[in-house]
Design a protein around this motif. Structure first.
Motif, mmCIF file in Angstrom:
data_model
loop_
_atom_site.group_PDB
_atom_site.id
_atom_site.type_symbol
_atom_site.label_atom_id
_atom_site.label_comp_id
_atom_site.label_asym_id
_atom_site.label_seq_id
_atom_site.Cartn_x
_atom_site.Cartn_y
_atom_site.Cartn_z
ATOM 1 N N ALA A 55 0.833 -1.199 0.000
ATOM 2 C CA ALA A 55 0.000 0.000 0.000
ATOM 3 C C ALA A 55 0.872 1.255 0.000
ATOM 4 C CB ALA A 55 -0.943 0.002 1.204
ATOM 5 N N ILE A 56 1.968 1.218 0.738
ATOM 6 C CA ILE A 56 2.896 2.355 0.752
ATOM 7 C C ILE A 56 3.510 2.531 -0.634
ATOM 8 C CG2 ILE A 56 5.068 3.253 1.688
ATOM 9 C CD1 ILE A 56 4.343 1.744 4.325
ATOM 10 N N GLU A 57 3.992 1.436 -1.230
ATOM 11 C CA GLU A 57 4.601 1.520 -2.558
ATOM 12 C C GLU A 57 3.600 2.051 -3.591
ATOM 13 O OE1 GLU A 57 8.044 -1.911 -2.182
ATOM 14 O OE2 GLU A 57 6.084 -2.501 -2.971
ATOM 15 N N GLU A 58 2.350 1.618 -3.506
ATOM 16 C CA GLU A 58 1.334 2.096 -4.448
ATOM 17 C C GLU A 58 1.049 3.584 -4.248
ATOM 18 O OE1 GLU A 58 -1.516 2.104 -7.538
ATOM 19 O OE2 GLU A 58 0.262 0.900 -7.103
ATOM 20 N N ALA A 59 0.943 4.026 -2.999
ATOM 21 C CA ALA A 59 0.710 5.456 -2.724
ATOM 22 C C ALA A 59 1.867 6.307 -3.245
ATOM 23 C CB ALA A 59 0.516 5.669 -1.228
ATOM 24 N N LEU A 60 3.083 5.817 -3.115
ATOM 25 C CA LEU A 60 4.242 6.549 -3.632
ATOM 26 C C LEU A 60 4.235 6.585 -5.159
ATOM 27 C CD1 LEU A 60 6.943 5.169 -1.179
ATOM 28 C CD2 LEU A 60 5.948 7.465 -1.173
#
Length: 171
Positions: A55-60
């Motif tokens: 989820a963090i990688e996608e938000a970035l």
């Protein structure tokens, strides 16, 4: 629970620019609290119950327009780094010659064998779980060691940075 997110390959040579204020805001939008960053290379300390790396990688990716690999560690995992360091004397002498390569996953033995086959000269390394401790007597910039045989995302921090982040996690 405190965590550290280590971002791979941002703000290097003027490429893949990520302003720290925007990075902090991205983590806060994900619902994380007490978000702090350390230097421009992509180190984020935050509070969260159970952060989701994907989820963090996608938000970035959405927020900055390019993919960013993230290596997550808990404060407890970070605290164990010093006691596991196989090169404590070298780290004490010069915190820029000992590094930790943070991996997404524990590498398989065949990948480590491939890395071992490419290791030459006076450089040393030891893999302990998802961390590869490196001793590069001439510094990382002069190192010939390629971590590509590991076959997974890796981001490297020198011992000084590891210690500074440790202080921030305790503070």
């Amino acid at each position: 629970m405190r965590h550290i997110a280590l971002l791979r390959g941002i703000n290097v040579g003027g490429n893949r620019r990520v302003p720290m204020t925007s990075l902090k805001n991205t983590f806060e939008r994900l619902g994380f609290t007490d978000v702090r960053t350390y230097i421009q290379s992509g180190n984020v300390i935050f509070e969260a119950e159970k952060p989701d790396q994907h989820a963090i990688e996608e938000a970035l990716r959405v927020g900055f327009g390019f993919p960013v690999d993230v290596m997550l560690r808990s404060a407890g995992e970070w605290a164990a780094l010093a006691s596991r360091n196989p090169y404590p004397a070298q780290a004490a002498a010069d915190g820029t010659k000992v590094h930790i390569a943070f991996l997404h996953d524990v590498p398989n033995p065949a990948r480590l064998d491939a890395l071992r086959a490419r290791t030459t000269g006076e450089e040393l390394w030891e893999c302990l779980g998802r961390e590869l401790y490196l001793y590069t007597p001439r510094g990382m910039g002069q190192s010939r060691l390629s971590l590509a045989p590991l076959g997974q995302p890796v981001t490297v921090r020198n011992w000084r940075t590891v210690q500074e982040i440790g202080e921030m996690l305790r503070g």
